[in-house]
Design an enzyme around this catalytic site. Structure first.
Site, PDB file in Angstrom:
ATOM      1  N   LYS A   1       0.783  -1.327   0.026  1.00 50.72           N
ATOM      2  CA  LYS A   1      -0.097  -0.006   0.105  1.00 50.72           C
ATOM      3  C   LYS A   1       0.872   1.161  -0.071  1.00 50.72           C
ATOM      4  CE  LYS A   1      -4.416  -1.509   1.643  1.00 50.72           C
ATOM      5  NZ  LYS A   1      -4.147  -3.155   1.863  1.00 50.72           N
TER       6      LYS A   1
ATOM      7  N   GLU B   1      -9.976   7.055   3.489  1.00 51.47           N
ATOM      8  CA  GLU B   1     -10.805   6.100   4.186  1.00 51.47           C
ATOM      9  C   GLU B   1     -10.022   4.692   4.437  1.00 51.47           C
ATOM     10  OE1 GLU B   1     -10.711   6.257   0.879  1.00 51.47           O
ATOM     11  OE2 GLU B   1     -10.118   4.087   0.521  1.00 51.47           O
TER      12      GLU B   1
ATOM     13  N   SER C   1       1.576  -9.775  -1.250  1.00 52.11           N
ATOM     14  CA  SER C   1       1.258  -8.315  -1.154  1.00 52.11           C
ATOM     15  C   SER C   1       1.477  -7.905   0.366  1.00 52.11           C
ATOM     16  CB  SER C   1      -0.436  -8.127  -1.302  1.00 52.11           C
ATOM     17  OG  SER C   1      -0.939  -9.110  -0.536  1.00 52.11           O
TER      18      SER C   1
HETATM   19  C1  LIG Z   1      -5.094  -3.878   1.429  1.00 53.30           C
HETATM   20  C2  LIG Z   1      -4.381  -5.132   0.921  1.00 53.30           C
HETATM   21  C3  LIG Z   1      -4.964  -6.001  -0.034  1.00 53.30           C
HETATM   22  C4  LIG Z   1      -6.130  -5.762  -0.777  1.00 53.30           C
HETATM   23  O1  LIG Z   1      -5.938  -4.495  -1.672  1.00 53.30           O
HETATM   24  P1  LIG Z   1      -5.937  -4.520  -3.169  1.00 53.30           P
HETATM   25  O2  LIG Z   1      -5.923  -3.024  -3.400  1.00 53.30           O
HETATM   26  O3  LIG Z   1      -6.773  -5.418  -3.678  1.00 53.30           O
HETATM   27  O4  LIG Z   1      -4.355  -4.733  -3.246  1.00 53.30           O
HETATM   28  C5  LIG Z   1      -4.159  -7.179  -0.248  1.00 53.30           C
HETATM   29  N1  LIG Z   1      -3.136  -7.441   0.604  1.00 53.30           N
HETATM   30  C6  LIG Z   1      -2.764  -6.838   1.572  1.00 53.30           C
HETATM   31  C7  LIG Z   1      -1.609  -7.377   2.571  1.00 53.30           C
HETATM   32  C8  LIG Z   1      -3.463  -5.520   1.877  1.00 53.30           C
HETATM   33  O5  LIG Z   1      -2.970  -4.760   2.929  1.00 53.30           O
END
Ligand SMILES: *Cc1c(COP(=O)(O)O)cnc(C)c1O
Length: 394
Positions: free
Chosen positions: A91, A113, A378
């Site tokens: 993020k 948000e 992610s």
């Molecule tokens: C917020 C988040 C997501 C989902 O958000 P996307 O916009 O779909 O990437 C996925 N993985 C993690 C670790 C997150 O913090």
């Protein structure tokens, strides 16, 4: 050459996208639309953005060959380690970029948000870094459920405002943020995924594209080829997937797999598998696929992972789904928990619950030994420890 996966001048990917906003916000959105590409492509922005990504965020993130995971699934699996970024997920790539854009536009007040609080923390972090005023809208219910992230945001100097309407969760926080934005159009709305009115989806995709930009040279170094056979990423709003896919969208030989959260099961009534359950409609300022009832009211989604618990997908993903450029799969809460434990035990990496959904499709795929698969890791799982411990395997 212009890719068909780039939005047109009105912010549409095929039939999806656009900017469905109250007229009062039109000047703000137009100001951003008129300037964002020029800013992002400028040398000054690139120098600052790349230098912060390197020295503050810790990029490039490694592309790690997961030997034991590869052996288990009979494929050649790499993990793109977004979990190693400052603040623990992808993020921050977006918030660093947007805060620089806000500054170039002369904005000094930031609103955002947040659902689970991850985007709120990433926003509060960059506001602290730049000395900018930060207000984060969050559902009253989420404020209780996500107390550690609320504490982080406050320590970082952000004001956290409770959304007390509706279900008191993310969609209500978004409504509240939009309401505030209308009353305070001088603020910059820092959106956390590839969602919202154009140009936000494309802007966020461009800022997350660093993920696949690095993947290209890292794969070349490790395998001799820039292109993997398959890329897998989880999808909430779709920003980590957009970043992992971005530089491969036109390379049709690269299979793209987007994984949604099925919650208790796609047809259980407790799910967030938007592409499977959704229909075309408008949510948070853009036309896309979303979960709605016969009156067009948003259906409350469910997933064990707060980051995937979103009733829509960004318009790029709706287009990838419709054109079949990406394959949409899903994983249940339980499948994600099993996958999280598996990665932890065999690779020593505790993934975020969201990420675990991407890992959970491996057993459902027909993989070949020399098939190069990149999974976008992610985020890290520290924030999910309580959930993991409550479901401890023995
Ligand atoms: C917020 C988040 C997501 C989902 O958000 P996307 O916009 O779909 O990437 C996925 N993985 C993690 C670790 C997150 O913090």
């Amino acid at each position: 050459m212009k890719s068909k996966f780039q939005p047109d001048k009105n912010g549409y990917y095929g039939q999806f996208g656009g900017a469905f906003i109250p007229e009062l916000l039109h000047p703000n959105v137009q100001e951003l639309a008129d300037n964002y590409i020029q800013i992002i492509e400028s040398e000054a922005f690139q120098t600052e953005y790349k230098s912060l990504l390197k020295d503050y965020v810790g990029r490039p993130t490694p592309l790690y060959f997961a030997k034991r995971l590869s052996e288990k699934y009979g494929a050649t699996i790499y993990l793109k380690r977004e979990d190693l970024n400052h603040t623990g997920a992808h993020k921050v790539n977006n918030t660093i970029g947007q805060i620089l854009i806000a500054q170039k536009l002369g904005k000094t007040k930031i609103i955002a948000e947040t659902g689970a609080g991850q985007h709120g923390v990433a926003t509060a972090t960059v506001c602290a870094l730049m000395g900018l005023d930060c207000t984060v809208f969050m559902g009253e219910k989420d404020i209780v459920r996500q107390a550690p992230n609320v504490a982080r945001m406050k320590m970082l100097g952000a004001k956290v405002v409770a959304a007390t309407s509706g279900s008191k969760t993310l969609k209500d926080a978004t409504n509240e943020a939009i309401r505030y934005w209308i009353q305070h159009p001088e603020t910059f709305y820092l959106i956390g995924s590839v969602v919202g009115p154009a140009p936000h989806p494309d802007m966020v995709a461009r800022l997350q594209a660093i993920i696949s930009e690095e993947m290209k040279w890292q794969l070349k170094e490790k395998t001799g080829k820039e292109n993997p056979d398959t890329i897998i990423a989880c999808v909430g709003g779709g920003s980590n997937a957009a970043g992992a896919f971005y530089n491969y969208l036109d390379d049709e030989d690269v299979e793209l797999i987007a994984v949604e959260a099925a919650g208790l099961g796609v047809n259980s009534g407790e799910s967030a598998a938007t592409s499977q359950l959704g229909e075309v409609g408008v949510i948070h300022g853009s036309k896309t696929i979303l979960m709605q009832d016969t009156y067009g009211q948003i259906v409350e989604p469910y997933s064990i992972s707060a980051g995937l618990d979103y009733p829509g997908v960004g318009p790029l993903h709706a287009f990838l789904y419709e054109t079949k450029r990406a394959k949409f799969m899903n994983a249940t809460d339980n499948e994600a928990l099993v996958a999280a434990y598996e990665l932890t035990k065999i690779e020593g990496i505790i993934p975020a619950l969201e990420t675990a959904h991407a890992l959970a499709v491996l057993p459902k795929m027909q993989l070949k030994k020399d098939q190069v698969v990149v999974i976008n890791l992610s985020g890290r799982g520290d924030k999910d420890l309580e959930t993991y411990i409550n479901h401890l395997e023995d």
